[in-house]
Structures are given as structure tokens and as C-alpha cells.
Design a protein around this motif. Structure first.
Motif, PDB file in Angstrom:
ATOM      1  N   LEU A  85       2.604   7.957   8.659  1.00 26.61           N
ATOM      2  CA  LEU A  85       1.598   7.468   7.709  1.00 26.61           C
ATOM      3  C   LEU A  85       0.960   8.622   6.953  1.00 26.61           C
ATOM      4  CD1 LEU A  85       0.131   4.932   6.668  1.00 26.61           C
ATOM      5  CD2 LEU A  85      -1.643   5.374   8.391  1.00 26.61           C
ATOM      6  N   LYS A  86       0.928   8.506   5.614  1.00 28.68           N
ATOM      7  CA  LYS A  86       0.371   9.554   4.770  1.00 28.68           C
ATOM      8  C   LYS A  86      -0.768   9.074   3.867  1.00 28.68           C
ATOM      9  CE  LYS A  86       4.723  12.150   4.421  1.00 28.68           C
ATOM     10  NZ  LYS A  86       5.767  12.647   3.481  1.00 28.68           N
ATOM     11  N   ALA A  87      -0.802   7.763   3.580  1.00 23.54           N
ATOM     12  CA  ALA A  87      -1.781   7.309   2.587  1.00 23.54           C
ATOM     13  C   ALA A  87      -2.190   5.874   2.843  1.00 23.54           C
ATOM     14  CB  ALA A  87      -1.212   7.445   1.182  1.00 23.54           C
ATOM     15  N   VAL A  88      -3.405   5.563   2.371  1.00 27.79           N
ATOM     16  CA  VAL A  88      -3.970   4.216   2.458  1.00 27.79           C
ATOM     17  C   VAL A  88      -4.461   3.836   1.068  1.00 27.79           C
ATOM     18  CG1 VAL A  88      -5.771   2.764   3.461  1.00 27.79           C
ATOM     19  CG2 VAL A  88      -4.697   4.548   4.848  1.00 27.79           C
ATOM     20  N   VAL A  89      -3.954   2.735   0.539  1.00 28.23           N
ATOM     21  CA  VAL A  89      -4.443   2.185  -0.728  1.00 28.23           C
ATOM     22  C   VAL A  89      -5.204   0.913  -0.390  1.00 28.23           C
ATOM     23  CG1 VAL A  89      -3.788   1.107  -2.902  1.00 28.23           C
ATOM     24  CG2 VAL A  89      -2.638   3.204  -2.158  1.00 28.23           C
ATOM     25  N   HIS A  90      -6.510   0.935  -0.641  1.00 29.01           N
ATOM     26  CA  HIS A  90      -7.367  -0.184  -0.245  1.00 29.01           C
ATOM     27  C   HIS A  90      -7.601  -1.114  -1.430  1.00 29.01           C
ATOM     28  CE1 HIS A  90     -10.087  -2.346   2.290  1.00 29.01           C
ATOM     29  NE2 HIS A  90     -11.161  -2.056   1.575  1.00 29.01           N
ATOM     30  N   ALA A  91      -7.139  -2.340  -1.314  1.00 34.06           N
ATOM     31  CA  ALA A  91      -7.316  -3.349  -2.356  1.00 34.06           C
ATOM     32  C   ALA A  91      -8.607  -4.115  -2.105  1.00 34.06           C
ATOM     33  CB  ALA A  91      -6.115  -4.283  -2.393  1.00 34.06           C
ATOM     34  N   ALA A  92      -9.712  -3.405  -2.139  1.00 28.99           N
ATOM     35  CA  ALA A  92     -11.061  -3.949  -1.969  1.00 28.99           C
ATOM     36  C   ALA A  92     -12.029  -2.799  -2.237  1.00 28.99           C
ATOM     37  CB  ALA A  92     -11.244  -4.556  -0.580  1.00 28.99           C
ATOM     38  N   ARG A 312      -8.119  -8.073 -10.850  1.00 27.02           N
ATOM     39  CA  ARG A 312      -8.513  -6.730 -11.302  1.00 27.02           C
ATOM     40  C   ARG A 312      -8.341  -5.729 -10.167  1.00 27.02           C
ATOM     41  NH1 ARG A 312     -13.332  -7.894 -12.711  1.00 27.02           N
ATOM     42  NH2 ARG A 312     -13.137  -8.088 -14.974  1.00 27.02           N
ATOM     43  N   ILE A 313      -8.711  -6.154  -8.948  1.00 28.86           N
ATOM     44  CA  ILE A 313      -8.512  -5.309  -7.769  1.00 28.86           C
ATOM     45  C   ILE A 313      -7.024  -5.094  -7.516  1.00 28.86           C
ATOM     46  CG2 ILE A 313      -8.665  -5.387  -5.236  1.00 28.86           C
ATOM     47  CD1 ILE A 313     -11.466  -6.409  -5.501  1.00 28.86           C
TER      48      ILE A 313
END
Length: 343
Positions: A85-92, A312-313
Motif C-alpha cells: 500500500l502506497k496511497a489513499v484517495v478519500h472520496a469524502a 462532485r466528490i
């Protein structure tokens, strides 16, 4: 003689991604068109939605998490199951519920769609400000009761939006967006934020003041500060008493910023008005007077992204995934230092 055509190099493997959020949020945020765009860039099973990191099929190869509301905490145990795991994209908005110290120790890159989520909150706030000064709630209540035209200026002398003083507490993403939306109106705008200097405030279209001074001068005060130990009951009985008679308090931030008992007493007396999208506790007890008071508008945490505003998110998160896959920096990164003083 035939000239050999160079072989096209194979495309690099797509990073493996995983949805980590509540199932209903995945369904709302990622309709088929969004999933199709996403799977152009990452290797992802659209039907696999993880709500418990102890139950991840093939966790070792997961490089990118796409998270939202309902994501479980990314603690040391969860990270140990995802060594790639290298990254987290948070859709909120806020990542505080799942991004832990272990994430920073791992060196994960984190992105948030908080800027996208700030838009409807700021729009709700602007509507609340305009309606508050126009006394829309009270006039609608009287109109419903009497069902005839009355002399509204006699009942509400001085009401209206011309040259009102508006106070914004907290130059957060939402607070800054509110300040931007207030610019076209004939308002005097004050802002209070311990991390802001006068020049920055002026650039935002406001004058920097201390919190007590802001409360004493404003017709409407809107809260946009984070929930931190030092902001718990930021508006207590003493500070609420500083507000002008007839002033309106708008809270779309966190319920814990306001002493609910003290505000209830002020609202019951009729001295203050309130527009509350968040409360402490949330939900209020069924017998709370705030439900029925004509000078209080109580809504159930709807200022943030709902319905078609969620898209939009989605767009923000998809843009960030594409940046990551292209080897670019996130447009909306979250840092360890910034998270400590944000919502």
C-alpha cells in the motif's frame, strides 16, 4: 527490403486498487460511468467493497485504497496486511476517522475530496445567512398563522441584508469558500482564526478580529472551525451572551463547538436565532426545545454533499487516482501537520 517496425513496449501494469468504505456509499459515489473511468487506470474489482481490513482477499498486492465514509481505521495491523500500500484517495471530507499515525509512519500519500465537499456546505451557509437577515423563517411562520398580508417592516424593523455584519469563525476550506461567496453582497465581513494573519484575512475579503470582538459585532456568526480539544464548547454561555440581541448563529461545522444547553436557553428566551445542521448530541433528544422553536432552523446534517452533489466528490477522487497513476502529485494532499488542526 522490409524495415522492421519497433515493437510497442507493453503498457506498465496498472496498480491494484480496492474500495474501502460502506457498501451504500460505494453504490452512491461510483455509478457505472465512474467505475468505467476508474478501471481504465487501476486494476479493481468494482464489486469488492471492504468494510473490515481483516477480510481482504489478496491484500499483499493492494497499492491504492479508495476510501469514503465507513472505511475502517488504517491502523498498524491493517497496514501489515497490505505491505504494497502506497496511497489513499478519500472520496469524502475528513480522513481523521481512518488515517492513523501508522499511515504517516509508513509514508503513505493521502488525498481528500474535502474541497469538493466544502462547496455545498458553503452554499447552505450562504442561504442561511441571507434567510436569517431577511427573517424568512419567522415571516413564513407568521404568514402561515395569519394567512394575510401584514406590515412586515413593522413586525421586523430593520430586517434585510444591506450592510449587515457577518462573522466567519475558522478560515477552513469551508470557511474560505463561505468568504468567497459573501464577496458580491453588501456585507461587512469579519473572520476569526488563530492561524490567520491580517493580510491573509484581507485577501479573503474580511477583517481579522478576536473571537469575542467578532461575536459582539456581528448580525450573523457562522462556525467553520474543527473539532479539537481546544475548540470544545468554543461558544459557551459567556460567549453566546456576547452576541447581539436578534443575532443568528449558524453551525454547519461540528456540534461540539457549541454548548447546547447554553444555546437552548438563549434561543428559548427569543434573544438569539440559530440555524443548526450539526448538534451535540447528534441527534438531539426528542424532547429538545430546539425542534419546535420558531427562531431555530434544525436540519439533520444535510449541508454536506448529498444526492447529485456526491458526483462532485466522485470527480475529485477520480482526478486524484489519475494523477497518482500518471506519477503526479495529488491536487488535494493531506499532511500530518495539517490534519492535526483540521476537521
Amino acid at each position: 527490403m522490409r524495415i522492421p517496425v519497433p515493437a510497442t513496449p507493453p503498457a506498465p501494469p496498472r496498480p491494484r486498487a480496492l474500495f474501502a468504505m460502506g457498501r451504500r456509499h460505494r453504490d452512491a459515489l461510483f455509478p457505472p460511468a465512474a467505475v468505467e473511468r476508474l478501471t481504465r487506470h487501476v486494476d479493481l474489482d468494482p464489486q469488492l467493497v471492504v468494510e473490515d481490513f481483516d477480510r481482504i482477499p489478496g491484500p499483499a498486492s493492494v497499492e491504492l485504497l479508495i476510501t469514503s465514509w465507513g472505511c475502517p481505521p488504517l491502523d498498524a495491523a491493517a497496514l501489515a496486511r497490505m505491505p504494497a500500500l502506497k496511497a489513499v484517495v478519500h472520496a469524502a471530507g475528513s480522513v481523521k476517522h481512518h488515517v492513523t499515525e501508522a499511515c504517516w509512519e509508513r509514508g503513505l500519500r493521502v488525498s481528500t475530496a474535502a474541497a469538493a465537499n466544502a462547496v455545498p456546505v458553503a452554499e447552505y451557509t450562504l442561504a442561511a445567512v441571507l434567510f436569517a437577515n431577511k427573517r424568512v423563517l419567522e415571516i413564513a411562520d407568521r404568514y402561515r398563522e395569519h394567512r394575510t398580508a401584514l406590515d412586515w417592516s413593522a413586525h421586523f424593523p430593520g430586517f434585510g441584508n444591506h450592510r449587515r455584519t457577518i462573522g466567519v469563525v475558522g478560515a477552513s476550506l469551508v470557511g474560505r469558500r463561505v468568504l468567497e461567496l459573501l464577496r458580491p453582497f453588501d456585507f461587512d465581513v469579519l473572520v476569526s482564526d488563530p492561524h490567520l494573519d491580517p493580510a491573509d484575512a484581507l485577501a479573503l475579503g474580511a477583517r481579522l478580529t478576536g473571537l469575542d470582538e467578532l461575536l459582539a459585532q456581528c448580525d450573523v456568526v457562522s462556525l467553520h472551525a474543527p473539532a479539537l480539544p481546544e475548540t470544545h464548547h468554543l461558544l459557551d454561555a459567556r460567549r453566546l451572551a456576547l452576541l447581539r440581541d436578534g443575532a443568528t448563529l449558524v453551525n454547519t461545522a461540528r456540534g461540539s463547538l457549541v454548548d447546547t444547553a447554553a444555546l437552548t436557553a438563549e434561543a428559548r428566551s427569543g434573544r438569539l436565532h440559530a440555524v443548526l445542521d450539526v448538534t451535540e448530541p447528534e441527534v438531539l433528544p426528542a424532547d429538545s426545545p430546539l425542534y419546535a422553536l420558531p427562531n431555530v432552523l434544525l436540519t439533520p446534517h444535510i449541508a454536506g454533499s448529498l444526492g447529485n452533489e456526491l458526483l462532485r466528490i466522485t470527480d475529485s477522487a477520480l482526478d486524484e487516482v489519475e494523477r497518482y497513476c500518471a506519477g503526479r502529485e495529488f491536487a488535494h494532499p493531506v499532511s500530518r501537520a495539517a490534519l492535526a488542526v483540521s476537521a
